[in-house]
Design a protein around this motif. Sequence first.
Motif, PDB file in Angstrom:
ATOM      1  N   GLU A 120       3.755   8.298  -7.608  1.00  0.00           N
ATOM      2  CA  GLU A 120       4.695   7.029  -7.717  1.00  0.00           C
ATOM      3  C   GLU A 120       4.553   6.329  -6.346  1.00  0.00           C
ATOM      4  O   GLU A 120       4.266   5.070  -6.499  1.00  0.00           O
ATOM      5  N   ARG A 121       4.908   6.981  -5.540  1.00  0.00           N
ATOM      6  CA  ARG A 121       5.023   6.206  -3.925  1.00  0.00           C
ATOM      7  C   ARG A 121       3.384   5.970  -3.750  1.00  0.00           C
ATOM      8  O   ARG A 121       3.356   5.034  -2.967  1.00  0.00           O
ATOM      9  N   ALA A 122       2.247   6.729  -3.946  1.00  0.00           N
ATOM     10  CA  ALA A 122       0.973   6.484  -3.687  1.00  0.00           C
ATOM     11  C   ALA A 122       0.703   5.181  -4.168  1.00  0.00           C
ATOM     12  O   ALA A 122       0.053   4.413  -3.812  1.00  0.00           O
ATOM     13  N   LEU A 123       1.150   4.866  -5.506  1.00  0.00           N
ATOM     14  CA  LEU A 123       0.443   3.590  -6.360  1.00  0.00           C
ATOM     15  C   LEU A 123       1.440   2.674  -5.592  1.00  0.00           C
ATOM     16  O   LEU A 123       0.997   1.473  -5.894  1.00  0.00           O
ATOM     17  N   GLN A 124       2.767   2.755  -5.255  1.00  0.00           N
ATOM     18  CA  GLN A 124       3.360   1.742  -4.538  1.00  0.00           C
ATOM     19  C   GLN A 124       2.894   1.337  -3.331  1.00  0.00           C
ATOM     20  O   GLN A 124       3.361   0.376  -2.451  1.00  0.00           O
ATOM     21  N   LEU A 125       1.689   2.066  -2.671  1.00  0.00           N
ATOM     22  CA  LEU A 125       1.249   1.902  -1.447  1.00  0.00           C
ATOM     23  C   LEU A 125       2.310   2.150  -0.416  1.00  0.00           C
ATOM     24  O   LEU A 125       2.432   1.394   0.658  1.00  0.00           O
ATOM     25  N   GLU A 126       3.229   3.148  -0.377  1.00  0.00           N
ATOM     26  CA  GLU A 126       4.130   3.079   0.621  1.00  0.00           C
ATOM     27  C   GLU A 126       3.672   3.837   1.717  1.00  0.00           C
ATOM     28  O   GLU A 126       2.861   4.788   1.625  1.00  0.00           O
ATOM     29  N   PRO A 127       3.842   3.170   3.007  1.00  0.00           N
ATOM     30  CA  PRO A 127       3.078   3.422   4.238  1.00  0.00           C
ATOM     31  C   PRO A 127       3.025   4.845   4.838  1.00  0.00           C
ATOM     32  O   PRO A 127       2.157   5.418   4.885  1.00  0.00           O
ATOM     33  N   GLU A 128       4.317   5.725   4.349  1.00  0.00           N
ATOM     34  CA  GLU A 128       4.310   6.815   4.931  1.00  0.00           C
ATOM     35  C   GLU A 128       3.522   7.797   4.131  1.00  0.00           C
ATOM     36  O   GLU A 128       3.188   8.890   4.844  1.00  0.00           O
ATOM     37  N   THR A 129       3.626   7.691   2.879  1.00  0.00           N
ATOM     38  CA  THR A 129       2.893   8.641   1.728  1.00  0.00           C
ATOM     39  C   THR A 129       1.479   8.419   2.084  1.00  0.00           C
ATOM     40  O   THR A 129       0.675   9.447   1.936  1.00  0.00           O
TER      41      THR A 129
END
Lengths: 263, 160
Positions: free
Chosen positions: A242-251
């Motif tokens: 989920e976070r990767a698909l949201q391009l969450e910078p830390e992830t």
Amino acid sequence: MTPEQQLRALPVVKAPDHIWYAIQAQQRNPWHWARAAAVFLALGGSALWLASRPAPSGQWIETGLTATRTIPIGSIGHVELAPQTRLRIDPNSYRMTLARGEIHATVVAPPRLFVIDTPSTTVVDLGCEYILRTDDDGNGFIKVIKGWVSLEWGDYISLVPAGASCSTRAKQGPGIPYFHDVSDSFREAVERMDTSAILSGARARDTLTLWHLLQRVPAAERPRVFDKITKLAPLPAMVSRERALQLEPETLRLWREELAWTW
Amino acid sequence: MLYEAHKDRVYSLALYFFHGDAFTASDVTQQVFLKLMTSIVQYRGDSNFSTWLHRLVVNTCIDGTRRRQGKELPLPDTLPSPRSLESDAQHAEASSTILRAVSVLPPEFRMPILLRYFEGLSYEEISGAMNCSMGTVASRISRGHKLLAESLAHLKGDRA
């Protein structure tokens, strides 16, 4: 003893003396070359001096149709200019502007100290050696030989490790990097940003390209890029889909750190 | 002198990282100090010197790993455990076993394990040297522990 105690108890091994002799020999080498250059100059090699004299800071330097030139970057390295290159050195920092032509930079310095601006990207040195080219239209190309380079343009950042290259486009910034050993069809797919062809041709090592691609494709395309990466390399525990698909910078950063071991 | 003060630890870390390959460890040590001597004037004291030195070692070892990619040397039957420095035969045997177990760890786990236990660095210092988050360091050390335990069990099984 536990394994940790055994590791702590490992002895420090004395470094062989030949290492120091090798270092001294390497350090002496520049002086041998300097002496040789002095003799050459005395014999009338003033052209060589003209080609390697210190660069005038703040001014544009241009090489001719066939001339090359080497410019020291303080004490942290040097830049070799190919023919028909136009470069400016910032007098107040380790910063240069490459308007056109080709340079070969060799730098040993803490990351982010040395920077080159081009019409289509800012090249931030992370301790390395690379060849950078830019044409009259502002399009460019970088080939990294050692270490890492960060190409930065607005929100776009492309991280290019040793053994990889990346194109840059005027007013669009850096493309996505790929390794030198990719097939011609894969490289062409990267250059035209053909997501399907990139995904079908990617090997495990090409997660470098896919990790960057994930951040460039429209949101609807991200799941299939994500799925391809996870097919090629196991998803680390700390990275959520989920976070990767949201391009969450830390992830993305954590994921890159894990993937980078295969690059 | 900088070289005298740090050469043995840099060499040992590279030696243990590269499976006891003395040639590669010498090459890494040489490169680290050449880089250090060339760029020491740029050191502005904004980061811990030890962190900077360890970062140079880590980066040089990773570059070395990349160069060896696909042509990884087979593990020697007996790693060059510094037996000559060991007064106690049992201790020397333990060193040899743990080194074999460390040698089979993938590089991403081998380096933080060595930095943590051989070099005695904190998670924060390792994170600075490896340019990654403390969470990543913790995760790699934890996974390294598990792999190390499996490897040690396997080695003991081989000997039994």
